[in-house]
Design a protein around this motif. Structure first.
Motif, mmCIF file in Angstrom:
data_model
loop_
_atom_site.group_PDB
_atom_site.id
_atom_site.type_symbol
_atom_site.label_atom_id
_atom_site.label_comp_id
_atom_site.label_asym_id
_atom_site.label_seq_id
_atom_site.Cartn_x
_atom_site.Cartn_y
_atom_site.Cartn_z
ATOM 1 N N THR A 285 103.774 71.620 3.708
ATOM 2 C CA THR A 285 103.609 71.606 2.127
ATOM 3 C C THR A 285 103.502 70.657 1.053
ATOM 4 O OG1 THR A 285 104.934 73.051 2.967
ATOM 5 C CG2 THR A 285 105.352 73.186 0.678
ATOM 6 N N ILE A 286 104.074 69.562 1.879
ATOM 7 C CA ILE A 286 104.272 68.224 1.016
ATOM 8 C C ILE A 286 102.573 67.617 0.721
ATOM 9 C CG2 ILE A 286 104.417 65.869 0.942
ATOM 10 C CD1 ILE A 286 107.619 66.727 1.732
ATOM 11 N N PHE A 287 101.849 67.394 1.620
ATOM 12 C CA PHE A 287 100.723 67.435 1.659
ATOM 13 C C PHE A 287 99.910 68.507 0.953
ATOM 14 C CE2 PHE A 287 99.362 65.316 5.942
ATOM 15 C CZ PHE A 287 100.956 64.170 5.904
ATOM 16 N N PHE A 288 100.324 69.535 1.064
ATOM 17 C CA PHE A 288 99.334 70.482 -0.485
ATOM 18 C C PHE A 288 99.861 70.359 -1.193
ATOM 19 C CE2 PHE A 288 98.567 74.018 3.405
ATOM 20 C CZ PHE A 288 98.148 74.056 3.580
ATOM 21 N N LEU A 289 101.386 69.835 -1.391
ATOM 22 C CA LEU A 289 101.635 69.847 -3.299
ATOM 23 C C LEU A 289 100.653 68.074 -3.798
ATOM 24 C CD1 LEU A 289 105.590 70.221 -2.811
ATOM 25 C CD2 LEU A 289 104.053 71.296 -4.457
ATOM 26 N N LEU A 290 101.265 67.176 -2.926
ATOM 27 C CA LEU A 290 99.876 65.950 -2.939
ATOM 28 C C LEU A 290 98.310 65.960 -3.734
ATOM 29 C CD1 LEU A 290 101.008 62.948 -2.983
ATOM 30 C CD2 LEU A 290 99.674 62.436 -0.849
ATOM 31 N N VAL A 291 98.355 67.296 -2.985
ATOM 32 C CA VAL A 291 96.727 67.309 -3.334
ATOM 33 C C VAL A 291 96.787 67.690 -4.799
ATOM 34 C CG1 VAL A 291 94.502 69.204 -2.578
ATOM 35 C CG2 VAL A 291 96.228 67.736 -1.023
ATOM 36 N N TYR A 292 97.510 68.970 -5.401
ATOM 37 C CA TYR A 292 97.891 69.611 -6.388
ATOM 38 C C TYR A 292 98.168 68.977 -7.586
ATOM 39 C CZ TYR A 292 98.788 74.166 -4.077
ATOM 40 O OH TYR A 292 97.986 74.686 -2.409
ATOM 41 N N ALA A 293 98.852 66.902 -6.788
ATOM 42 C CA ALA A 293 99.361 66.653 -8.224
ATOM 43 C C ALA A 293 97.959 65.864 -8.055
ATOM 44 C CB ALA A 293 100.487 65.726 -7.605
ATOM 45 N N ALA A 294 97.541 65.093 -7.050
ATOM 46 C CA ALA A 294 95.720 64.451 -7.340
ATOM 47 C C ALA A 294 94.692 65.550 -8.203
ATOM 48 C CB ALA A 294 95.291 64.001 -5.876
ATOM 49 N N VAL A 295 95.093 66.429 -8.016
ATOM 50 C CA VAL A 295 93.823 67.721 -8.890
ATOM 51 C C VAL A 295 94.633 67.495 -10.698
ATOM 52 C CG1 VAL A 295 93.434 69.583 -9.390
ATOM 53 C CG2 VAL A 295 93.248 68.763 -7.041
ATOM 54 N N ASP A 296 95.846 67.568 -10.179
ATOM 55 C CA ASP A 296 96.630 67.299 -12.111
ATOM 56 C C ASP A 296 96.312 65.452 -12.516
ATOM 57 O OD1 ASP A 296 97.559 69.719 -12.239
ATOM 58 O OD2 ASP A 296 99.042 69.419 -11.238
ATOM 59 N N LEU A 297 96.237 64.970 -11.786
ATOM 60 C CA LEU A 297 95.591 63.476 -12.238
ATOM 61 C C LEU A 297 94.520 63.099 -12.416
ATOM 62 C CD1 LEU A 297 97.026 60.184 -12.422
ATOM 63 C CD2 LEU A 297 95.995 59.961 -9.541
ATOM 64 N N ALA A 298 93.875 63.861 -11.667
ATOM 65 C CA ALA A 298 92.257 63.986 -11.900
ATOM 66 C C ALA A 298 91.788 64.487 -13.638
ATOM 67 C CB ALA A 298 91.014 65.042 -10.574
ATOM 68 N N CYS A 299 92.082 65.059 -13.444
ATOM 69 C CA CYS A 299 91.987 66.495 -15.405
ATOM 70 C C CYS A 299 92.783 65.508 -15.767
ATOM 71 C CB CYS A 299 92.468 67.533 -14.914
ATOM 72 S SG CYS A 299 92.308 68.399 -16.042
ATOM 73 N N LEU A 300 93.833 64.938 -16.095
ATOM 74 C CA LEU A 300 94.052 64.050 -17.083
ATOM 75 C C LEU A 300 93.787 62.188 -16.737
ATOM 76 C CD1 LEU A 300 97.308 63.308 -18.658
ATOM 77 C CD2 LEU A 300 97.979 61.876 -16.536
ATOM 78 N N ALA A 301 92.687 61.916 -16.098
ATOM 79 C CA ALA A 301 91.680 60.826 -16.059
ATOM 80 C C ALA A 301 90.884 61.231 -16.903
ATOM 81 C CB ALA A 301 91.677 60.603 -15.271
ATOM 82 N N LEU A 302 90.553 62.395 -16.671
ATOM 83 C CA LEU A 302 89.275 62.511 -17.115
ATOM 84 C C LEU A 302 89.598 62.803 -18.423
ATOM 85 C CD1 LEU A 302 87.288 65.158 -15.000
ATOM 86 C CD2 LEU A 302 86.332 62.676 -15.701
ATOM 87 N N GLU A 303 90.133 63.306 -18.968
ATOM 88 C CA GLU A 303 91.170 63.908 -20.178
ATOM 89 C C GLU A 303 91.910 61.958 -21.074
ATOM 90 O OE1 GLU A 303 92.498 66.188 -23.580
ATOM 91 O OE2 GLU A 303 90.225 66.100 -22.257
ATOM 92 N N TRP A 304 92.000 61.598 -20.390
ATOM 93 C CA TRP A 304 92.237 60.664 -20.953
ATOM 94 C C TRP A 304 90.894 59.238 -21.686
ATOM 95 C CZ3 TRP A 304 97.808 58.761 -18.692
ATOM 96 C CH2 TRP A 304 98.639 59.652 -19.841
ATOM 97 N N ALA A 305 90.448 59.185 -20.655
ATOM 98 C CA ALA A 305 89.198 58.909 -21.062
ATOM 99 C C ALA A 305 87.932 58.924 -21.867
ATOM 100 C CB ALA A 305 88.632 58.418 -19.358
ATOM 101 N N SER A 306 88.487 59.904 -22.353
ATOM 102 C CA SER A 306 87.824 60.883 -23.564
ATOM 103 C C SER A 306 86.038 60.992 -23.745
ATOM 104 C CB SER A 306 88.136 60.134 -25.055
ATOM 105 O OG SER A 306 89.435 59.997 -25.147
ATOM 106 N N ALA A 307 85.618 60.431 -21.664
ATOM 107 C CA ALA A 307 84.215 60.422 -21.606
ATOM 108 C C ALA A 307 83.441 61.765 -22.402
ATOM 109 C CB ALA A 307 84.197 60.364 -20.666
ATOM 110 N N PRO A 308 82.314 61.243 -22.898
ATOM 111 C CA PRO A 308 81.603 62.917 -23.914
ATOM 112 C C PRO A 308 81.515 63.346 -22.973
ATOM 113 C CG PRO A 308 80.935 60.042 -24.682
ATOM 114 C CD PRO A 308 81.847 59.827 -23.057
ATOM 115 N N ASN A 309 80.955 63.065 -21.904
ATOM 116 C CA ASN A 309 80.374 63.857 -20.381
ATOM 117 C C ASN A 309 81.630 65.506 -20.484
ATOM 118 O OD1 ASN A 309 77.490 64.096 -20.487
ATOM 119 N ND2 ASN A 309 77.953 62.047 -19.899
ATOM 120 N N PHE A 310 82.730 64.721 -20.584
ATOM 121 C CA PHE A 310 83.706 65.589 -19.870
ATOM 122 C C PHE A 310 83.672 66.535 -21.031
ATOM 123 C CE2 PHE A 310 88.404 66.924 -19.531
ATOM 124 C CZ PHE A 310 88.170 68.070 -17.741
ATOM 125 N N ARG A 311 83.105 68.206 -20.506
ATOM 126 C CA ARG A 311 83.286 69.091 -21.457
ATOM 127 C C ARG A 311 83.591 70.450 -20.855
ATOM 128 N NH1 ARG A 311 78.599 66.343 -23.300
ATOM 129 N NH2 ARG A 311 77.255 67.096 -22.357
#
Length: 914
Positions: free
Chosen positions: A411-437
């Motif tokens: 279960t913890i491994f699954f939660l770690l994956v979920y956190a990583a998905v959130d982190l990926a989305c957060l990084a894309l949002e914070w990077a303000s890359a024009p191609n992230f739309r």
């Protein structure tokens, strides 16, 4: 042959694999079955009985907020471009880069493997609980026909795993059909459960034998029956508040955290649909809609069941009988069938999800040839080899027999994956890359942060030790992949984030707030051909002291006469050189009609904001034969210039350099591509231009023979306390009448020598400061004065007085000869010469004999020889006709001195203030 675009590659890949699954079959059904599993049948009553209805609502609300935030991130990433096989791994790796993607992907793969084995063993235990012969051999029902024991359980588990293997080997299409049939049966069972609450009359339920033992442990029996009351207000009121007791299966006292951990296992199947991304007709369309639909549906079902159970079952029944739904159902075997099929579907879902992740990992070559067999697919695109490997690992895990100990870490491994998905989305949002739309816009960086925090809290709430161990394991995998895997072409989110932050901080770096206390060298080194400049490039990297370091190069030409910019194709070679020499430098290339104009361009445009070069470094203009040390670093210690490079075995692993071969006997700053050398007049003009632009100037001579301090051989070390020396002559040797050691240029020399001495490779070196004195001056007084200055400047150096009366006499003799031969010249010419020579007004009066004597004086003082010398560089004469004479004097002064820096500072760099 033209190169395929990424979009074309994707289309070819997609056409090569059969994408058949729709939103309902490929996402909704797998996600629903993974989230329901056995929790809906066996654990909902347990949660209500322990926590009460109010806390149960709160638990489900918190749990679904956490997973919903992650679902929003999944939807955003999945709608931002084409998805391929790999699900969460594909999303994370393409967003955060191979290090995060590979480490999280491997952990997600292992979690799916262990999860599949867990469900298989859970199904075996459920089957044996119904059809197994008890260990005491007492058969109470005629359908108890299956033998029990470790090996029998392993045999049954192997059979179930083989059934999952067959379904997964046939392909995603048959898997979707099988899960659809299971889904129909599970939905029918759920429907009968809801009907039973209304149709079944109140009854007394016999509690399991193990639940009737007294919790005090004295062997006495507690209540042996409990009541299904039907819908009664009193029953509801009795189930509103929490009443934590011991779990009769484990004997553990329940708390909010332990119950929450059990309940949350029923919410961790949200990735089941995205794992099938490679088999979906339209992943970007199906994953958001299917996942959100499944999450909403399970939330409604869970809460309805909680209300119905709280209204109709007394607290004792909920706490002491986890399978009571079978006892109150209109037909008891319905619930048993639902448990079996939901567990079987979860096992299949985890196995096929693991195979898709393994296939994606193998195709990306993050782990080299280790996973290369997993790339094999059938004609329909089914990764059969990955399925076989996944089944084999599941079978290995089955040998452990009981997996209760690793259930939490799965279960913890699954939660770690979920956190990583959130982190990926957060990084894309914070990077303000024009191609992230993404087309899915119902998310912000706030939802990503809350999702990460929620997953992290849940991990440590379930088991802090396992949570810490899983994070450490992920970091270890991240480091291994970072250093061992090949460079990918996916794009690194770290680069976008770095760009975003650097831009922000560069705007905050205000040049108007510069202060001498925080001065550091920011260097522009002009390089004609790196093949002959490796020693100088590595030395300047030492002297930059965490400042800006730019390698500048000029190509002579006219862009208007060329079809394209020839410099663009050269950047890769220069950046490979920077990586190969392990230096921290930028590269700036320009094209100009002359070297002088090219240097002016670079001095004007190099850097950005408050980070601009303040020091220009040029190779010396002489006729020495260049050596190609980029190819042959295996010279003797006195000749090699590449001893400080990160690898001595360059021939065995040569980077892709594409620099022009050395030509002729000179390859200095201004040699053009056609071999035409830079003229002495233009070379000195470049020095004068830099000083006009208020740039410090350094001329480097003799670095073809440079050996870094840490690379000096033992036989060259002296027996003195220090083994390496840095010699500093902070006086203008071309002006014997100017013996000041405290002008701006002299202090700049001292500062650079001190900066070099602060570098790790030069910390054991000793600065030797040579004090030139003449007869009649107090040597002791001058030495004390200089020592006091060094103390105030916090510079540790050894001061050596050097008498130079003989050399000064040669100079003054020359002055007398000059006066007798020039007395007939007009007053106008004398005034013009005095005006024209801001550098010593006696440039033309220095004899070669005097310069040779000074050169010999410098050589005689060097016992043992220093690693590098720092000399004072006078200003060029304002009269351009004397440029050639000026350069000739510098050549005589520095002849045969070895690695030498001629330095002229124009800005204050030292302060005694705090």
């Amino acid at each position: 042959m033209t190169e395929r675009t990424p979009l074309l590659n994707y289309r070819l890949s997609a056409s090569g694999q059969s994408r058949k699954l729709s939103t309902f079959f490929g996402v909704v059904i797998p996600t629903l079955l993974s989230m329901f599993s056995v929790v809906v049948f066996l654990r909902i009553g347990f949660v209500v009985g322990q926590c009460g209805l109010y806390q149960t609502f709160g638990m489900f609300l918190v749990a679904y907020v956490i997973i919903s935030l992650t679902v929003l991130s999944i939807c955003a990433i999945s709608t931002n471009g084409a998805l391929d096989a790999g699900g969460a791994y594909y999303m994370i790796s393409r967003a955060l880069g191979p290090e995060f993607g590979g480490s999280i992907g491997l952990m997600f793969f292992l979690a799916n493997i262990c999860g599949s084995a867990l469900y298989v063993l859970g199904l075996v235990e459920a089957v044996l609980a119904t059809f197994g012969i008890p260990e005491d051999g007492i058969i109470t029902n005629h359908y108890q026909v299956l033998n029990s024991g470790y090996w029998w359980a392993l045999l049954y588990g192997t059979g179930i795993a083989l059934l999952c293997l067959v379904v997964c080997l046939v392909g995603a299409n048959i898997y979707a059909k099988a899960t659809f049939l299971i889904f129909i049966v599970v939905m029918v069972v759920l429907l009968t459960i809801f009907i039973s609450f209304f149709a079944v009359t109140p009854r007394v339920v016999q509690l399991p034998a193990e639940a009737t033992l007294n919790p005090s442990g004295n062997g006495t029996l507690g209540p042996i029956t409990a009541n299904f009351t039907g819908f009664k207000l009193d029953t509801l009121m009795g189930n509103l508040w929490a009443d934590y007791t011991r779990d009769y299966t484990t004997g553990t006292m329940m708390t909010f955290a332990t119950v929450f951990a059990v309940m949350f296992n029923g919410c961790t199947g949200i990735m089941a649909g995205s794992n099938m991304s490679g088999d979906l007709k339209n992943p970007s369309y199906s994953i958001p809609r299917g996942t959100i639909t499944a999450v909403i549906f399970t939330f409604i079902i869970y809460n309805l069941l909680c209300v119905l159970e709280a209204c109709s079952c007394d607290r004792l029944l909920l706490q002491k009988d986890y399978s009571f739904l079978r006892d109150i159902n209109i037909w008891g075997p319905f619930v048993t069938i639902g448990v079996y099929l939901s567990t079987l579907s979860a096992a299949m879902s985890n196995m096929i999800g693991a195979s898709r992740i393994l296939y994606a990992l193998a195709r990306d070559d993050l782990f080299g040839k280790v996973l290369s067999p997993a790339k094999k697919t059938s004609h329909s695109g089914n990764p059969w080899m990955s399925v076989l490997l996944s089944w084999f690992l599941v079978q290995l895990v089955l040998f452990s027999g009981k997996l209760n100990t690793i259930a939490s870490i799965v279960t913890i491994f699954f939660l770690l994956v979920y956190a990583a998905v959130d982190l990926a989305c957060l990084a894309l949002e914070w990077a303000s890359a024009p191609n992230f739309r993404p087309t899915f816009r119902y998310f912000t960086w706030h939802t990503c942060v809350l999702g990460i925090v929620g997953c992290a809290v849940m991990m440590f709430l379930i088991n802090p030790i396992y949570a810490s161990a899983s994070i450490a394991f992920m970091l270890l995998l991240l480091l291994l992949i970072h250093y061992l895997s090949p460079t990918s072409s996916w794009g690194y989110i770290s680069q976008a984030l770095i760009f975003h932050q650097v831009r922000k901080y560069l705007l905050m770096l205000d040049v108007r707030k510069d202060h001498v206390k925080f001065w550091r060298p920011q260097i522009l080194l002009m390089v004609a051909n790196p093949r002959s400049s490796v020693g100088l490039i590595t030395f300047i990297n030492d002297i930059k002291k965490s400042g800006l370091y730019v390698l500048g190069h000029i190509q002579l030409g006219d862009l208007s006469t060329l079809p394209s910019d020839p410099l663009q194709s050269q950047y890769d070679s220069w950046l490979s050189l920077v990586d190969h020499l392990n230096i921290k430098a930028f590269v700036n290339l320009t094209m100009a009609d002359s070297v002088r104009h090219g240097v002016q361009h670079l001095l004007f445009i190099s850097g950005l904001g408050g980070m601009r070069p303040n020091t220009l470094v040029l190779g010396f203009y002489d006729d020495c034969v260049p050596k190609d040390t980029l190819i042959d670093p295996t010279l003797s210690c006195s000749q090699s210039v590449d001893l400080s490079s990160p690898s001595h075995d360059i021939e065995g692993d040569s980077p892709p350099f594409h620099f022009a071969p050395l030509r002729g006997t000179s390859d200095k700053l201004g040699q053009s591509a056609d071999g035409k050398a830079l003229s002495p007049q233009e070379y000195v003009a470049i020095i004068a231009d830099a000083m006009k632009m208020c740039k410090n100037v350094v001329l480097a001579r003799g670095f073809n023979e440079f050996v870094r301090a840490e690379a000096l051989p033992a036989q060259l070390f002296s027996q003195a306390k220090s083994v390496v020396f840095i010699d500093v002559w902070p006086v203008n040797l071309l002006r014997p009448d100017s013996c000041s050691y405290v002008d701006t240029c002299s202090l700049f020399l001292l500062q650079l020598a001190c900066v070099l001495n602060m570098v790790r490779a030069w910390r054991k070196a000793t600065i030797r400061l040579f004090l030139c004195v003449e007869e009649g001056r107090s040597v002791q007084g001058a030495e004390q004065k200089l020592g006091h200055l060094l103390k105030e400047l916090r510079i540790k150096a050894q001061v050596y007085p050097v008498p130079w009366d003989q050399q000064a006499a040669l100079h003054w003799q020359r002055q007398g000869d000059f006066k007798s031969t020039e007395s007939a010249e007009s007053t106008k010419q004398e005034e013009e010469e005095e005006y024209a020579n801001s550098f010593p007004s006696n440039t033309s009066r220095l004899s070669d004999e005097y310069l040779t004597a000074v050169n010999q004086l410098v050589l005689d003082q060097a016992r043992p020889p220093p690693a590098v010398r720092f000399l004072y560089l006078p200003r060029p004469p304002a009269d351009t006709r004397r440029y050639a004479s000026y350069l000739h004097q510098l050549e005589l002064l520095t002849r045969d001195l070895g690695p030498t820096l001629l330095i002229h500072g124009v800005t204050p760099v030292i302060t005694t203030d705090l």
